[in-house]
Design an enzyme around this catalytic site. Structure first.
Site, PDB file in Angstrom:
ATOM      1  N   ASN A   1       0.937 -50.374  40.928  1.00 44.33           N
ATOM      2  CA  ASN A   1      -0.207 -51.249  40.665  1.00 44.33           C
ATOM      3  C   ASN A   1       0.342 -52.675  40.669  1.00 44.33           C
ATOM      4  O   ASN A   1       1.105 -53.047  39.783  1.00 44.33           O
ATOM      5  CB  ASN A   1      -0.807 -50.875  39.309  1.00 44.33           C
ATOM      6  CG  ASN A   1      -2.031 -51.674  38.924  1.00 44.33           C
ATOM      7  OD1 ASN A   1      -2.411 -51.657  37.759  1.00 44.33           O
ATOM      8  ND2 ASN A   1      -2.666 -52.372  39.850  1.00 44.33           N
TER       9      ASN A   1
ATOM     10  N   GLN B   1      -4.351 -57.078  41.254  1.00 45.34           N
ATOM     11  CA  GLN B   1      -4.857 -58.041  40.285  1.00 45.34           C
ATOM     12  C   GLN B   1      -4.055 -59.338  40.363  1.00 45.34           C
ATOM     13  O   GLN B   1      -2.838 -59.320  40.596  1.00 45.34           O
ATOM     14  CB  GLN B   1      -4.766 -57.507  38.840  1.00 45.34           C
ATOM     15  CG  GLN B   1      -5.860 -56.559  38.425  1.00 45.34           C
ATOM     16  CD  GLN B   1      -5.578 -55.133  38.835  1.00 45.34           C
ATOM     17  OE1 GLN B   1      -4.427 -54.724  38.995  1.00 45.34           O
ATOM     18  NE2 GLN B   1      -6.626 -54.345  39.040  1.00 45.34           N
TER      19      GLN B   1
ATOM     20  N   ASN C   1      -9.513 -59.171  39.231  1.00 43.17           N
ATOM     21  CA  ASN C   1      -9.390 -58.066  40.174  1.00 43.17           C
ATOM     22  C   ASN C   1      -9.364 -58.590  41.606  1.00 43.17           C
ATOM     23  O   ASN C   1      -9.663 -59.760  41.869  1.00 43.17           O
ATOM     24  CB  ASN C   1     -10.534 -57.076  39.988  1.00 43.17           C
ATOM     25  CG  ASN C   1     -10.269 -56.103  38.856  1.00 43.17           C
ATOM     26  OD1 ASN C   1      -9.126 -55.874  38.467  1.00 43.17           O
ATOM     27  ND2 ASN C   1     -11.330 -55.531  38.309  1.00 43.17           N
TER      28      ASN C   1
ATOM     29  N   CYS D   1      -5.616 -55.271  31.343  1.00 43.89           N
ATOM     30  CA  CYS D   1      -4.848 -54.545  32.360  1.00 43.89           C
ATOM     31  C   CYS D   1      -3.514 -54.168  31.754  1.00 43.89           C
ATOM     32  O   CYS D   1      -2.657 -55.027  31.537  1.00 43.89           O
ATOM     33  CB  CYS D   1      -4.657 -55.396  33.618  1.00 43.89           C
ATOM     34  SG  CYS D   1      -3.725 -54.528  34.919  1.00 43.89           S
ATOM     35  N   GLY D   2      -3.346 -52.887  31.462  1.00 35.23           N
ATOM     36  CA  GLY D   2      -2.132 -52.428  30.793  1.00 35.23           C
ATOM     37  C   GLY D   2      -0.886 -52.575  31.633  1.00 35.23           C
ATOM     38  O   GLY D   2       0.181 -52.979  31.134  1.00 35.23           O
TER      39      GLY D   2
ATOM     40  N   ASN E   1     -11.282 -52.826  28.034  1.00 34.30           N
ATOM     41  CA  ASN E   1     -12.237 -52.766  29.145  1.00 34.30           C
ATOM     42  C   ASN E   1     -12.874 -51.380  29.157  1.00 34.30           C
ATOM     43  O   ASN E   1     -12.373 -50.448  28.528  1.00 34.30           O
ATOM     44  CB  ASN E   1     -11.577 -53.126  30.482  1.00 34.30           C
ATOM     45  CG  ASN E   1     -10.386 -52.252  30.820  1.00 34.30           C
ATOM     46  OD1 ASN E   1     -10.034 -51.333  30.083  1.00 34.30           O
ATOM     47  ND2 ASN E   1      -9.733 -52.521  31.928  1.00 34.30           N
TER      48      ASN E   1
ATOM     49  N   HIS F   1     -14.160 -47.639  30.102  1.00 32.95           N
ATOM     50  CA  HIS F   1     -13.706 -46.481  30.876  1.00 32.95           C
ATOM     51  C   HIS F   1     -14.606 -45.285  30.617  1.00 32.95           C
ATOM     52  O   HIS F   1     -15.095 -45.075  29.502  1.00 32.95           O
ATOM     53  CB  HIS F   1     -12.276 -46.091  30.491  1.00 32.95           C
ATOM     54  CG  HIS F   1     -11.240 -47.029  31.013  1.00 32.95           C
ATOM     55  ND1 HIS F   1     -10.551 -46.804  32.178  1.00 32.95           N
ATOM     56  CD2 HIS F   1     -10.790 -48.209  30.526  1.00 32.95           C
ATOM     57  CE1 HIS F   1      -9.705 -47.804  32.394  1.00 32.95           C
ATOM     58  NE2 HIS F   1      -9.834 -48.674  31.403  1.00 32.95           N
TER      59      HIS F   1
ATOM     60  N   ASN G   1     -14.637 -48.418  34.747  1.00 30.36           N
ATOM     61  CA  ASN G   1     -13.493 -47.768  35.381  1.00 30.36           C
ATOM     62  C   ASN G   1     -13.685 -46.256  35.283  1.00 30.36           C
ATOM     63  O   ASN G   1     -14.091 -45.744  34.231  1.00 30.36           O
ATOM     64  CB  ASN G   1     -12.199 -48.165  34.670  1.00 30.36           C
ATOM     65  CG  ASN G   1     -11.936 -49.656  34.738  1.00 30.36           C
ATOM     66  OD1 ASN G   1     -11.487 -50.177  35.746  1.00 30.36           O
ATOM     67  ND2 ASN G   1     -12.223 -50.361  33.647  1.00 30.36           N
TER      68      ASN G   1
ATOM     69  N   GLU H   1     -10.573 -47.963  39.908  1.00 34.10           N
ATOM     70  CA  GLU H   1     -10.565 -49.139  39.061  1.00 34.10           C
ATOM     71  C   GLU H   1     -11.709 -50.083  39.422  1.00 34.10           C
ATOM     72  O   GLU H   1     -11.910 -50.403  40.596  1.00 34.10           O
ATOM     73  CB  GLU H   1      -9.221 -49.865  39.188  1.00 34.10           C
ATOM     74  CG  GLU H   1      -8.985 -50.887  38.101  1.00 34.10           C
ATOM     75  CD  GLU H   1      -7.522 -51.291  38.008  1.00 34.10           C
ATOM     76  OE1 GLU H   1      -7.232 -52.154  37.173  1.00 34.10           O
ATOM     77  OE2 GLU H   1      -6.679 -50.752  38.768  1.00 34.10           O
ATOM     78  N   ARG H   2     -12.444 -50.483  38.408  1.00 32.82           N
ATOM     79  CA  ARG H   2     -13.561 -51.412  38.574  1.00 32.82           C
ATOM     80  C   ARG H   2     -13.103 -52.678  39.310  1.00 32.82           C
ATOM     81  O   ARG H   2     -12.185 -53.364  38.892  1.00 32.82           O
ATOM     82  CB  ARG H   2     -14.109 -51.777  37.190  1.00 32.82           C
ATOM     83  CG  ARG H   2     -15.226 -52.781  37.172  1.00 32.82           C
ATOM     84  CD  ARG H   2     -15.647 -53.129  35.751  1.00 32.82           C
ATOM     85  NE  ARG H   2     -14.554 -53.695  34.963  1.00 32.82           N
ATOM     86  CZ  ARG H   2     -14.714 -54.304  33.780  1.00 32.82           C
ATOM     87  NH1 ARG H   2     -15.920 -54.397  33.239  1.00 32.82           N
ATOM     88  NH2 ARG H   2     -13.686 -54.774  33.127  1.00 32.82           N
TER      89      ARG H   2
ATOM     90  N   CYS I   1      -3.055 -47.130  36.555  1.00 34.19           N
ATOM     91  CA  CYS I   1      -3.933 -47.958  35.739  1.00 34.19           C
ATOM     92  C   CYS I   1      -3.538 -47.745  34.286  1.00 34.19           C
ATOM     93  O   CYS I   1      -3.750 -46.656  33.733  1.00 34.19           O
ATOM     94  CB  CYS I   1      -5.400 -47.586  35.970  1.00 34.19           C
ATOM     95  SG  CYS I   1      -6.553 -48.530  34.942  1.00 34.19           S
ATOM     96  N   GLY I   2      -2.955 -48.765  33.667  1.00 35.20           N
ATOM     97  CA  GLY I   2      -2.478 -48.631  32.296  1.00 35.20           C
ATOM     98  C   GLY I   2      -3.596 -48.414  31.304  1.00 35.20           C
ATOM     99  O   GLY I   2      -3.498 -47.543  30.423  1.00 35.20           O
TER     100      GLY I   2
ATOM    101  N   GLY J   1      -6.474 -47.177  32.018  1.00 35.32           N
ATOM    102  CA  GLY J   1      -7.014 -45.854  32.314  1.00 35.32           C
ATOM    103  C   GLY J   1      -6.200 -44.753  31.662  1.00 35.32           C
ATOM    104  O   GLY J   1      -6.757 -43.776  31.135  1.00 35.32           O
TER     105      GLY J   1
END
Length: 274
Positions: free
Chosen positions: A13, A47, A67, A76-77, A151, A153, A184, A202-203, A211-212, A214
């Site tokens: 990512n 991102q 994004n 965003c992890g 965010n 999910h 997401n 991912e949105r 996706c962290g 996620g």
């Protein structure tokens, strides 16, 4: 204006990171962010991350997240781990979702992502429902759990995550009117009490290798349903993340981050949207 950037990734990512803490950068709008993120005409990334000074007492600096479509999001992890590695020392960072804590480790970082939120207004949903088992479905996906980890999910647990065409159905769910801020989409298979396999739409970015947030949302969702222990490995296409939900309701995410290269560009080349 010539601007330096650092290209990094967390499990594939990838991010373009702009550091505006020492020297203020021009205003970053949707058009400019999307142009920089474009993989054919720009630098290319999932991102775009902008670091800024902030005057909030409990934060060392601010991290803004855009994004690839140019839309600004809350969390965003994977980017948080990359920023931890770049910053080099522990820090508290203000995001639009929360103040998060970063702790760099050897080749990566542990990030305190804060507390999950489950009430329907915090996701948010368009109307009230039980977020632990939502009475909704899209094709083969049904009865998801919803959680906000900075965010929004939605998580579906299935027998075989690879059997779901998430590249087709993910966009439909992301833009469903049920999710007024979009969402997401996570499709997961519980492999054991200590391991989950996960694919993520991912949105604003689409299918992603990792996706962290996620991974955090899916792990907490599985824990909330009693499917796994309070510490699990979440396996994504790009690699694995360790997620722990502590007794004091904090989500700790640990995993690698990597610097790919550094460069610079003329701001006007992208600000024009060309």
């Amino acid at each position: 204006m010539r601007v330096d950037f650092t290209k990094m990734h967390g499990l594939g990512n990838d991010f373009v990171i702009l550091d505006g803490r020492k020297e203020a950068l021009p205003v970053l709008d949707t058009v400019t962010a999307a142009a920089i993120a474009d993989r054919r005409k720009g630098i290319g990334c999932d991102q775009l991350i902008l670091l800024e000074n902030c005057d909030q007492g409990d934060a060392d600096f601010r991290m803004r997240i855009f994004n690839s479509d140019g839309g600004e999001v809350e969390a965003c992890g994977n980017a948080a781990r990359a920023v931890a590695l770049l910053h080099g020392v522990s820090a508290k960072v203000l995001t639009d979702g929360a103040v998060i804590s970063l702790e760099p480790t050897d080749g990566g970082a542990t990030v305190d992502m804060g507390e999950p939120r489950f009430d329907w207004q915090s996701i948010p949903l368009d109307y009230a429902m039980d977020t632990a088992s939502m009475p909704v479905s899209w094709g083969p996906l049904c009865n998801p759990i919803a959680v906000n980890v900075g965010n929004p999910h939605v998580i579906f647990f299935v027998g075989d995550t690879d059997a779901i065409d998430l590249g087709n159905i993910g966009l439909e769910i992301e833009h469903d009117p049920l999710f007024p801020e979009r969402v997401n989409v996570n499709v997961a298979t519980v492999q054991s009490k200590e391991r989950i396999k996960l694919n993520v739409w991912e949105r604003g970015a689409g299918l992603t290798r990792a996706c962290g947030t996620g991974a955090c949302a899916t792990a907490v969702g599985a824990m909330r349903r009693g499917l796994v222990e309070r510490k699990v490995m979440v396996e994504l296409p790009g690699g694995a993340l360790q997620i722990k939900w502590t007794d004091d309701n904090r989500i700790l995410m640990s995993g690698p981050a990597t610097e790919s290269f550094r460069g610079s560009f003329e701001w006007s080349d992208y600000a024009d949207g060309e």
